[in-house]
Design a protein around this motif. Structure first.
Motif, short mmCIF file in Angstrom:
data_model
loop_
_atom_site.label_atom_id
_atom_site.label_comp_id
_atom_site.label_asym_id
_atom_site.label_seq_id
_atom_site.Cartn_x
_atom_site.Cartn_y
_atom_site.Cartn_z
N ARG A 4 33.18 -15.07 -5.45
CA ARG A 4 32.59 -16.38 -5.68
C ARG A 4 31.18 -16.23 -6.27
NH1 ARG A 4 29.07 -19.66 -3.16
NH2 ARG A 4 29.30 -21.87 -3.52
N GLU A 5 30.39 -15.30 -5.74
CA GLU A 5 29.03 -15.10 -6.25
C GLU A 5 29.04 -14.66 -7.70
OE1 GLU A 5 27.05 -12.42 -3.64
OE2 GLU A 5 27.19 -13.77 -1.93
N VAL A 6 29.93 -13.76 -8.06
CA VAL A 6 30.02 -13.28 -9.44
C VAL A 6 30.43 -14.43 -10.36
CG1 VAL A 6 31.27 -11.76 -11.00
CG2 VAL A 6 30.44 -10.88 -8.82
N ALA A 7 31.33 -15.28 -9.91
CA ALA A 7 31.80 -16.39 -10.73
C ALA A 7 30.67 -17.36 -11.06
CB ALA A 7 32.95 -17.11 -10.04
N LEU A 8 29.67 -17.48 -10.19
CA LEU A 8 28.58 -18.40 -10.42
C LEU A 8 27.52 -17.84 -11.37
CD1 LEU A 8 27.97 -19.76 -6.81
CD2 LEU A 8 29.18 -20.88 -8.68
N MET A 9 27.53 -16.54 -11.57
CA MET A 9 26.51 -15.91 -12.41
C MET A 9 26.82 -16.05 -13.89
SD MET A 9 25.49 -12.36 -10.67
CE MET A 9 25.44 -12.20 -8.92
N PHE A 10 25.77 -15.99 -14.65
CA PHE A 10 25.92 -15.97 -16.09
C PHE A 10 26.49 -14.61 -16.50
CE2 PHE A 10 21.74 -14.45 -15.01
CZ PHE A 10 21.62 -13.30 -15.77
N THR A 11 27.15 -14.57 -17.65
CA THR A 11 27.67 -13.30 -18.17
C THR A 11 27.05 -12.95 -19.52
OG1 THR A 11 29.55 -14.41 -19.17
CG2 THR A 11 29.87 -13.51 -16.95
N LYS A 12 26.56 -13.97 -20.24
CA LYS A 12 25.92 -13.75 -21.53
C LYS A 12 24.62 -14.55 -21.57
CE LYS A 12 28.14 -13.78 -25.41
NZ LYS A 12 28.97 -14.20 -26.55
N ALA A 13 23.51 -13.86 -21.77
CA ALA A 13 22.20 -14.53 -21.81
C ALA A 13 21.52 -14.28 -23.14
CB ALA A 13 21.32 -14.03 -20.66
N MET A 14 20.87 -15.31 -23.64
CA MET A 14 20.13 -15.24 -24.89
C MET A 14 18.65 -15.50 -24.59
SD MET A 14 19.87 -14.93 -28.19
CE MET A 14 21.56 -14.96 -28.75
N ILE A 15 17.79 -14.65 -25.10
CA ILE A 15 16.34 -14.83 -24.99
C ILE A 15 15.84 -15.24 -26.37
CG2 ILE A 15 14.13 -13.73 -24.49
CD1 ILE A 15 15.72 -11.76 -22.69
N ILE A 16 15.17 -16.39 -26.43
CA ILE A 16 14.67 -16.92 -27.69
C ILE A 16 13.15 -17.04 -27.61
CG2 ILE A 16 14.76 -18.80 -29.37
CD1 ILE A 16 17.53 -19.55 -28.24
N PRO A 17 12.42 -16.09 -28.18
CA PRO A 17 10.95 -16.24 -28.25
C PRO A 17 10.62 -17.28 -29.32
CG PRO A 17 11.65 -13.98 -28.74
CD PRO A 17 12.88 -14.82 -28.71
N THR A 18 9.60 -18.08 -29.07
CA THR A 18 9.19 -19.08 -30.06
C THR A 18 7.72 -18.90 -30.39
OG1 THR A 18 8.52 -20.77 -28.45
CG2 THR A 18 10.86 -20.73 -29.09
N GLY A 19 7.36 -19.34 -31.57
CA GLY A 19 5.96 -19.33 -31.96
C GLY A 19 5.75 -18.78 -33.34
N ASP A 20 4.97 -19.50 -34.12
CA ASP A 20 4.63 -19.06 -35.47
C ASP A 20 3.93 -17.71 -35.44
OD1 ASP A 20 5.68 -21.47 -36.31
OD2 ASP A 20 3.73 -22.41 -36.67
N GLU A 21 3.08 -17.49 -34.42
CA GLU A 21 2.33 -16.24 -34.32
C GLU A 21 3.25 -15.05 -34.05
OE1 GLU A 21 2.60 -17.92 -30.18
OE2 GLU A 21 2.43 -18.73 -32.18
N LEU A 22 4.34 -15.28 -33.33
CA LEU A 22 5.33 -14.21 -33.10
C LEU A 22 6.16 -13.98 -34.37
CD1 LEU A 22 6.64 -15.10 -29.53
CD2 LEU A 22 5.09 -13.26 -30.14
N ALA A 23 6.62 -15.08 -34.96
CA ALA A 23 7.45 -14.98 -36.16
C ALA A 23 6.71 -14.29 -37.30
CB ALA A 23 7.92 -16.37 -36.59
N ALA A 24 5.39 -14.49 -37.37
CA ALA A 24 4.58 -13.87 -38.43
C ALA A 24 4.17 -12.44 -38.09
CB ALA A 24 3.34 -14.72 -38.69
N GLY A 25 4.45 -12.00 -36.88
CA GLY A 25 4.07 -10.65 -36.47
C GLY A 25 2.62 -10.49 -36.07
N ILE A 26 1.93 -11.59 -35.87
CA ILE A 26 0.51 -11.55 -35.48
C ILE A 26 0.38 -11.17 -34.00
CG2 ILE A 26 -1.57 -12.96 -35.20
CD1 ILE A 26 -0.49 -14.63 -37.61
N VAL A 27 1.32 -11.66 -33.19
CA VAL A 27 1.34 -11.40 -31.76
C VAL A 27 2.64 -10.69 -31.41
CG1 VAL A 27 1.37 -12.46 -29.46
CG2 VAL A 27 -0.13 -13.38 -31.24
N LEU A 28 2.57 -9.70 -30.56
CA LEU A 28 3.74 -8.95 -30.12
C LEU A 28 4.39 -9.62 -28.91
CD1 LEU A 28 5.46 -6.33 -30.28
CD2 LEU A 28 3.77 -5.29 -28.74
#
Length: 179
Positions: A4-28
């Motif tokens: 039951r516990e396993v069934a409630l957990m996610f199996t695929k997770a996506m991490i989406i960083p946002t920000g112009d400064e990240l997209a431009a490579g100014i900030v890591l």
């Protein structure tokens, strides 16, 4: 019980960083590895993916969320864009993760607080897009780390109690802000 516990957990997770400064490579992006570590602590056999940073535009953020949900990701974490500094000074950029989430999520919980570390205001949102759980964490590393740890602990207790998860994340964020 274990099945039951396993069934409630996610199996695929996506991490989406946002920000112009990240997209431009100014900030890591130092937040994604910490987020990934905490997600894997919940479910070590999950697939956790981080994509390239998305620019600070609602359309771009909403598009990536919808695309990820359509591709079978059952958990999506957005990093950054929760501050709303533009509400206080025209010199500060607009933050869009929370407004993007407000537009597309159902069964959502949200909370905001004022801080004093440059993010004068922060809004955390968690909710569902179909069967996909979606939420945001702030961009500053210490705040992102505190909120993802709070998510991990609350999610493990009750993955369906979005109100308690959001409350726990806000309390962790408040402790970092010192508000």
């Amino acid at each position: 019980m274990y099945e039951r516990e396993v069934a409630l957990m996610f199996t695929k997770a996506m991490i989406i960083p946002t920000g112009d400064e990240l997209a431009a490579g100014i900030v890591l992006d130092t937040d994604a590895p910490e987020i990934m570590k905490n997600l894997l602590a919940i479910n070590g056999s999950a697939e956790v993916v981080r994509i390239a940073p998305v620019i600070d535009k609602e359309e771009a953020i909403v598009s990536k969320i919808k695309e990820s949900a359509a591709n079978g990701y059952d958990l999506i974490v957005l990093i950054g864009g929760s501050g709303g500094g533009h509400r206080f000074s025209t010199t500060l950029g607009k933050d869009y993760t929370h407004s993007s989430l407000d537009m597309i999520l159902s069964d959502k919980q949200e909370g905001a607080l004022y801080g004093k570390n440059g993010h004068m205001w922060s809004k955390l949102v968690i909710g569902k897009l179909g069967d996909t759980l979606v939420f945001n964490v702030p961009g500053p590393y210490e705040e992102a780390t505190a909120t993802i740890k709070a998510f991990k602990d609350s999610y493990k207790k009750d993955s369906h109690n979005l109100e308690e998860i959001n409350k726990s994340m806000l309390e962790a964020l408040k402790a970092k802000y010192g508000a």
